[in-house]
Design an enzyme around this catalytic site. Structure first.
Site, PDB file in Angstrom:
ATOM      1  CD  GLU A 136      -2.582  -1.671   2.332  1.00  0.00           C
ATOM      2  OE1 GLU A 136      -3.269  -2.821   2.161  1.00  0.00           O
ATOM      3  OE2 GLU A 136      -2.707  -1.180   3.180  1.00  0.00           O
ATOM      4  CD  GLU A 155      -8.221   0.795   4.287  1.00  0.00           C
ATOM      5  OE1 GLU A 155      -7.455   0.832   3.051  1.00  0.00           O
ATOM      6  OE2 GLU A 155      -8.146   0.051   5.218  1.00  0.00           O
TER       7      GLU A 155
HETATM    8 ZN    ZN Z   1      -4.120  -2.049   4.304  1.00  0.00          ZN
END
Ligand code: ZN
Length: 376
Positions: free
Chosen positions: A170, A336
């Site tokens: 990520e 997120e």
């Molecule tokens: Zn994650």
């Protein structure tokens, strides 16, 4: 044509490169784990203007197979400017074609945040006013996990923690942290001055350097998902989490933000602590205020799409957000960002990007500034 992935955050295996219009590749699983999704590779020796096709043949068996629908790979000629390449998820494979303008091109799942850039970021951060490298943890393979403190007022009583990239694929998470550090460099920032008058910042720009270097999606070198290790962190399996948890217990936490990317959902969103057994009207009010301020301040953010909220008492407390929110009775969020795009404000050329991740980091500091007086 030569394909290579033997570099920082590289990941791909060549299955069959005999047909340049249908190069068959596969994504390698994380070390000691079955997870995979992140890919990053370089192609040399291309003829500009000719058509090439690449197929990630095992995409359908990846950790998040649904994530490929509506997803487009990123590419770059210089590792600085990244753009989206129209991609198709067909019969379990992710396929994309290019007519390159240059002889060398890089492809990746998302704009990579390199270890070299990480080293520069840590240097840059240590030159900020009031900054120090407070402590350095070690990953399983011995890489540094830097904990930075920014403290500009000895009377500041609040402790605000931001950690990033527990999930090593990520990469948007460290771009976010670069945005935070870039904003801290600006001298004349009334919001930040207000924030730092009341709070010290504790920043861990990269929680999982082994996984990031190895081109993992999800785990550290031992195959441990760090964001499921917050009730069982150990020096043997998850020293990355163990280090940060020990520091938190010495220092305290009044606001905690854990920065992530989501493979499937094409929006920026937060996940909070509503499932924790200590979740109170105070914490509910703080969560609501944080989300509303992000929207009011014009950040790329929304509250319509996200994870299904946990039932009260049903939280998975192995996640950092829930574990820290529970232990310190503080406002705690997982933030997120998408691998795809933020569909509220789509940009087909870049999709969600490093630059947009940085801007979100800057915007989040503004919200922390607005709320710092009410955290306790
Ligand atoms: Zn994650």
């Amino acid at each position: 044509m030569q394909i290579s992935a033997n570099f920082d955050s590289g990941n791909v295996e060549v299955i069959d490169a005999s047909n340049p219009q249908q190069v068959v590749l596969a994504i390698r699983p994380d070390t000691h784990s079955g997870h995979f999704q992140w890919f990053h590779f370089k192609v040399d020796g291309l003829t500009p203007g000719r058509q090439y096709g690449f197929s990630l043949s095992n995409a359908g068996q990846s950790s998040y197979p649904n994530a490929w629908t509506g997803y487009h790979a990123v590419a770059s000629y210089d590792q600085r400017n990244w753009f989206r390449v129209p991609s198709r998820f067909e019969q379990g494979a992710l396929n994309f074609d290019v007519e390159p303008q240059q002889a060398t091109i890089w492809f990746a799942y998302f704009e990579p945040y390199s270890r070299a850039r990480h080293a520069q970021l840590i240097d840059q951060a240590q030159r900020l006013a009031g900054a120090e490298l407070l402590a350095t943890g070690r990953s399983l393979e011995g890489r540094a996990i830097e904990l930075l403190r920014i403290s500009r007022n000895p009377q500041a009583s609040r402790k605000i923690w931001l950690i990033a990239q527990q999930h090593p694929g990520e990469h948007m998470a460290e771009w976010f942290m670069e945005g935070v550090i870039e904003r801290l460099q600006q001298g004349d920032d009334a919001e930040l001055n207000a924030l730092l008058a009341q709070a010290d910042l504790y920043l861990v720009p990269n929680m999982n350097p082994d996984g990031a270097f190895r081109g993992h999606l999800r785990t550290n070198f031992a195959g441990c998902d760090l964001n499921r290790a917050w009730q069982s962190a150990s020096e043997a399996e998850s020293p990355e989490v163990y280090f940060v948890q020990q520091q938190m217990r010495v220092i305290g936490v009044d606001l905690f933000l854990d920065i992530h990317g989501d493979e499937e959902i094409a929006h920026v969103f937060t996940a909070g602590c509503e499932g924790n057994p200590n979740f109170s009207p105070r914490l509910a009010r703080l969560e609501q205020q944080f989300r509303q301020l992000l929207i009011d301040n014009g950040a790329e953010f929304q509250t319509t799409f996200g994870y299904t909220p946990d039932q009260f008492g049903q939280a998975n407390t192995t996640l950092a957000c829930n574990a820290v929110g529970l232990e310190f009775d503080c406002l705690a969020f997982t933030i997120e960002m998408p691998f795809k795009d933020h569909d509220d404000r789509p940009n087909p050329h870049t999709g969600w990007s490093g630059e947009r991740s940085k801007q979100l980091g800057k915007d989040v500091l503004g919200v922390a500034a607005a709320m710092v007086g009410q955290l306790r």
